[in-house]
Scaffold this active site. Structure first.
Site: not given
Length: 244
Positions: A13, A15, A59, A86, A145, A151, A153-154
């Site tokens: 949160a 930025q 973390n 997010n 991409n 990324y 896969a996640s």
């Protein structure tokens, strides 16, 4: 914080999209508990919240830390009515060159952390028979991409996770949805040269990058009572870059 007001928990949160979401929630009278990976980020969160919540360091790769922090919030009699996942990272590389750590870090942060955060709040939401779980996905989950197998896969994993979870908790008054942004104007896009800029823009039918506030508006809608009959859905905010 007022225990009688709704509270949203937002990762990342400090930025960008996370900050835009938080500021819009505050205007709706919703308190915000926001996370950052640094103390400097927490200070930025507390500065713009102006007493309408608080920030703390988290973390997302540390499972125990996630569980402990959520329990601390509940022990202080705060509720989490809206969970907004997010925060996310990228560690781009072609598969042939990708290190195991680059794979593991992205999967842990973007996918596994969502599992642990949801697991930490879901019992409380079930008990109250209401809640909103909203996660920021990506158009890359659908298009793929080069250099982003980790990324992609996640973010793809989040789709199946949210659909299955939506089925599990639909009868409990909890909705579970994804907001999937396309190319959004960020510090990254501002550093592009004219050739790179036009290359990215050529893939967007609306011929412009999205604004973080436009992504935030989609989240605000899904968090509202107007979206109480929407669950297991992905809301695309990409200017026509990808269409179902």
């Amino acid at each position: 914080m007022n225990i009688n007001r709704q509270t949203a928990f937002i990762t990342g949160a400090n930025q960008g999209i996370g900050k835009a979401i938080a500021k819009k929630l505050i205007k709706k009278g919703i308190q915000v508990i926001g996370t950052s990976t640094t103390e400097d980020g927490v200070k930025r969160i507390n500065d713009y919240l102006e007493g309408n919540g608080f920030g703390f360091v988290l973390n997302l790769k540390n499972i125990d830390s996630i569980t402990e922090k959520i329990q601390e919030i509940y022990k202080k009699k705060h509720s989490i009515d809206i969970l907004i996942n997010n925060a996310g990272i990228k560690e781009d590389n072609l598969l042939v060159n990708m290190k195991s750590t680059e794979w593991d870090d992205v999967i842990k942060t973007n996918l596994s952390s969502v599992f642990h955060l949801v697991k930490s709040v879901i019992r409380s939401m079930i008990k109250k028979r209401q809640g909103r779980i909203i996660t920021i996905g990506s158009v890359i989950a659908y298009t793929g991409n080069k250099g982003q197998v980790n990324y992609s896969a996640s973010k793809s994993g989040l789709i199946g996770f949210h659909k299955s979870l939506a089925l599990e908790v639909a009868s409990k008054g909890i909705t579970v949805n994804i907001v999937s942004p396309g190319l959004i104007k960020t510090n990254f896009t501002e550093k592009l040269n004219s050739i790179q800029y036009q290359k990215y823009l050529s893939n967007i039918p609306m011929k412009r990058f999205g604004q973080k506030e436009e992504v935030a508006d989609a989240v605000i809608f899904l968090a509202s009572k107007k979206a109480s009959y929407i669950t297991g859905h992905t809301l695309h905010v990409n200017g026509g870059m990808y269409m179902i």
